[in-house]
Design a protein around this motif. Structure first.
Motif, PDB file in Angstrom:
ATOM      1  N   UNK A 108       0.836  -1.203   0.000  1.00 41.31           N
ATOM      2  CA  UNK A 108       0.000   0.000   0.000  1.00 41.31           C
ATOM      3  C   UNK A 108       0.872   1.254   0.000  1.00 41.31           C
ATOM      4  N   UNK A 109       0.320   2.341  -0.555  1.00 41.94           N
ATOM      5  CA  UNK A 109       0.950   3.645  -0.366  1.00 41.94           C
ATOM      6  C   UNK A 109       0.869   4.014   1.113  1.00 41.94           C
ATOM      7  N   UNK A 110       1.744   4.919   1.547  1.00 46.06           N
ATOM      8  CA  UNK A 110       1.752   5.373   2.929  1.00 46.06           C
ATOM      9  C   UNK A 110       0.666   6.445   3.109  1.00 46.06           C
ATOM     10  N   UNK A 111       0.292   6.800   4.346  1.00 44.41           N
ATOM     11  CA  UNK A 111      -0.789   7.763   4.575  1.00 44.41           C
ATOM     12  C   UNK A 111      -0.713   9.070   3.779  1.00 44.41           C
ATOM     13  N   UNK A 112       0.459   9.664   3.513  1.00 46.76           N
ATOM     14  CA  UNK A 112       0.445  10.883   2.707  1.00 46.76           C
ATOM     15  C   UNK A 112      -0.050  10.683   1.274  1.00 46.76           C
ATOM     16  N   UNK A 113       0.026   9.450   0.748  1.00 46.09           N
ATOM     17  CA  UNK A 113      -0.296   9.217  -0.657  1.00 46.09           C
ATOM     18  C   UNK A 113      -1.452   8.265  -0.891  1.00 46.09           C
ATOM     19  N   UNK A 114      -1.890   7.550   0.122  1.00 44.89           N
ATOM     20  CA  UNK A 114      -2.871   6.487  -0.087  1.00 44.89           C
ATOM     21  C   UNK A 114      -4.231   7.057  -0.476  1.00 44.89           C
ATOM     22  N   UNK A 166      -2.293  18.118  13.387  1.00 43.87           N
ATOM     23  CA  UNK A 166      -0.866  18.239  13.071  1.00 43.87           C
ATOM     24  C   UNK A 166      -0.710  18.933  11.719  1.00 43.87           C
ATOM     25  N   UNK A 167      -0.216  20.154  11.728  1.00 46.23           N
ATOM     26  CA  UNK A 167      -0.126  20.922  10.482  1.00 46.23           C
ATOM     27  C   UNK A 167       0.887  20.350   9.507  1.00 46.23           C
ATOM     28  N   UNK A 168       1.923  19.688  10.012  1.00 48.27           N
ATOM     29  CA  UNK A 168       2.921  19.082   9.131  1.00 48.27           C
ATOM     30  C   UNK A 168       2.313  17.901   8.372  1.00 48.27           C
ATOM     31  N   UNK A 169       1.561  17.065   9.090  1.00 46.20           N
ATOM     32  CA  UNK A 169       0.904  15.932   8.443  1.00 46.20           C
ATOM     33  C   UNK A 169      -0.196  16.405   7.497  1.00 46.20           C
ATOM     34  N   UNK A 170      -0.883  17.465   7.885  1.00 46.58           N
ATOM     35  CA  UNK A 170      -1.929  17.988   7.004  1.00 46.58           C
ATOM     36  C   UNK A 170      -1.336  18.453   5.683  1.00 46.58           C
ATOM     37  N   UNK A 171      -0.232  19.193   5.741  1.00 45.06           N
ATOM     38  CA  UNK A 171       0.414  19.657   4.515  1.00 45.06           C
ATOM     39  C   UNK A 171       0.974  18.503   3.698  1.00 45.06           C
ATOM     40  N   UNK A 172       1.384  17.436   4.377  1.00 48.80           N
ATOM     41  CA  UNK A 172       1.919  16.268   3.677  1.00 48.80           C
ATOM     42  C   UNK A 172       0.831  15.468   2.978  1.00 48.80           C
ATOM     43  N   UNK A 173      -0.428  15.679   3.360  1.00 43.43           N
ATOM     44  CA  UNK A 173      -1.529  14.946   2.763  1.00 43.43           C
ATOM     45  C   UNK A 173      -1.990  13.752   3.568  1.00 43.43           C
ATOM     46  N   UNK A 174      -1.423  13.558   4.763  1.00 41.16           N
ATOM     47  CA  UNK A 174      -1.721  12.364   5.552  1.00 41.16           C
ATOM     48  C   UNK A 174      -3.074  12.433   6.264  1.00 41.16           C
ATOM     49  N   UNK A 175      -3.713  13.596   6.270  1.00 41.31           N
ATOM     50  CA  UNK A 175      -4.970  13.745   7.010  1.00 41.31           C
ATOM     51  C   UNK A 175      -6.182  13.841   6.092  1.00 41.31           C
ATOM     52  N   UNK A 176      -6.011  13.524   4.828  1.00 44.57           N
ATOM     53  CA  UNK A 176      -7.130  13.572   3.890  1.00 44.57           C
ATOM     54  C   UNK A 176      -8.249  12.614   4.308  1.00 44.57           C
ATOM     55  N   UNK A 177      -9.482  13.007   4.012  1.00 43.87           N
ATOM     56  CA  UNK A 177     -10.675  12.180   4.270  1.00 43.87           C
ATOM     57  C   UNK A 177     -10.867  11.861   5.750  1.00 43.87           C
ATOM     58  N   UNK A 194      -2.852   0.318  19.241  1.00 48.39           N
ATOM     59  CA  UNK A 194      -2.438   0.366  17.843  1.00 48.39           C
ATOM     60  C   UNK A 194      -3.256   1.452  17.160  1.00 48.39           C
ATOM     61  N   UNK A 195      -2.569   2.474  16.687  1.00 45.13           N
ATOM     62  CA  UNK A 195      -3.222   3.509  15.887  1.00 45.13           C
ATOM     63  C   UNK A 195      -3.163   3.071  14.429  1.00 45.13           C
ATOM     64  N   UNK A 196      -4.262   3.173  13.737  1.00 45.32           N
ATOM     65  CA  UNK A 196      -4.334   2.751  12.345  1.00 45.32           C
ATOM     66  C   UNK A 196      -4.543   3.968  11.445  1.00 45.32           C
ATOM     67  N   UNK A 197      -3.614   4.136  10.505  1.00 45.17           N
ATOM     68  CA  UNK A 197      -3.669   5.194   9.493  1.00 45.17           C
ATOM     69  C   UNK A 197      -3.543   6.598  10.071  1.00 45.17           C
TER      70      UNK A 197
END
Length: 342
Positions: A108-114, A166-177, A194-197
């Motif tokens: 799978x792609x990682x959270x910024x790209x999935x 987290x503004x860094x993760x948001x800018x990276x795209x990891x917080x989409x949807x 266990x935190x998922x995604x």
């Protein structure tokens, strides 16, 4: 910012047209750093392939993060021959212990790209694996979107709830949807999470009140052994376990204790002393936060070029040494007080 430091115009021109099979580009990798100029690193991986496709940029950053340590990862969770005793059996200094690792799945792609559909598939695959954890580790999985307000407050109170702040993760795209395809597994004992995604597909966390580092480590080891046999984690021999942020490559492990050191921390050179012991210093609520009531978060400084066993040994010996120094200073202070009283 390390990405800006190592990205020359010639290298940018060379990598600009490159893309991974999941569509991750140089521009996407650098977006968080471009939008958040105070970022320390400024680059994220969108998938395992990112580390090979953009290796001319990632590799010097990784080498600098490792501070020249030899590349390559050798996993070793053994504790044979190491001290296993509680760091602070009286509970006077160490408040709590927490060890976590990040993991991504190879296919799978990682959270910024999935994409959303793959995120749901990944969640289902992970939840299925978690459902079979053996007694002592078993528990329940709760999707973030299904949490009641009481459940949210309870998780927040225990510092166990991850959020979209987290503004860094948001800018990276990891917080989409958000919060779709995300959730938290909690063991019956409340000591395995266990935190998922979140930042990575999985963040596996073992927690322990007080200073019993060995118990927290062994619990994490058992959970990871079970999951590793059922999930195909992304890794390679040179970089270790692949993570969205290159700071976590290698073991992807951060082992930490919250410890109260009022006398020692008030003296000059406290952080330098910790660094000499291989420990990173944070405030009570993580990076960029301040200590409260002289309580600090102390953790391993390196993740790449060391094994999990090395991290355990260094944290145990380092924190034990700091407690000894704190005890000495407290004893000296009491002697002075008695002398003045006399």
């Amino acid at each position: 910012m390390l990405a800006r430091k190592h990205l020359t115009p010639r290298l940018e021109a060379r990598l600009r047209a490159c893309t991974t099979r999941n569509g991750w580009t140089l521009k996407a990798a650098l977006r968080s750093g471009a939008e958040q100029p105070d970022s320390r690193i400024g680059i994220y991986a969108g998938d395992s392939e990112s580390y090979a496709t953009f290796a001319p940029l990632f590799d010097p950053i990784i080498q600098e993060l490792a501070e020249g340590a030899s590349r390559g990862h050798r996993s070793d969770f053994s504790l044979e021959g190491l001290p296993l005793e509680d760091l602070d059996p009286t509970g006077e200094y160490v408040l709590s212990t927490r060890i976590r690792v990040g993991r991504n799945l190879a296919r799978y792609a990682f959270p910024p790209a999935i994409h959303a559909e793959d995120r749901r598939r990944l969640e289902a695959e992970v939840v299925d694996a978690l459902a079979g954890l053996p007694e002592g580790l078993s528990g329940v999985y709760r999707p973030l979107g299904a949490l009641s307000e009481d459940e949210r407050e309870e998780l927040k109170a225990r510092h166990c709830l991850f959020s979209a702040e987290d503004r860094f993760l948001e800018s990276a795209g990891a917080l989409r949807d958000w919060p779709e395809g995300r959730g938290i597994f909690t063991s019956a004992s409340q000591r395995l999470l266990v935190w998922v995604n979140e930042e990575d597909a999985l963040r596996v966390i073992s927690m322990q009140p007080g200073g019993d580092l060995a118990r927290a480590f062994l619990r994490l080891r058992g959970a990871l052994a079970y999951l590793d046999a059922r999930l195909d984690f992304a890794w390679d021999p040179a970089r270790g376990y692949h993570t969205s942020c290159p700071t976590n490559l290698g073991t992807a492990m951060r082992a930490s204790v919250h410890v109260r050191l009022p006398c020692l921390s008030s003296r000059p050179g406290f952080e330098a002393r910790c660094k000499a012991l291989g420990l990173a210093v944070r405030g009570l609520h993580g990076e960029h936060s301040a200590p409260e009531d002289s309580v600090y978060d102390l953790s391993n400084e390196h993740r790449l070029g060391v094994s999990e066993r090395d991290i355990y040994a260094r944290l145990h010996s380092g924190v034990r040494r700091l407690i000894e120094l704190e005890q000495t200073l407290r004893g000296t202070r009491r002697q002075r007080r008695r002398a003045r009283g006399g």
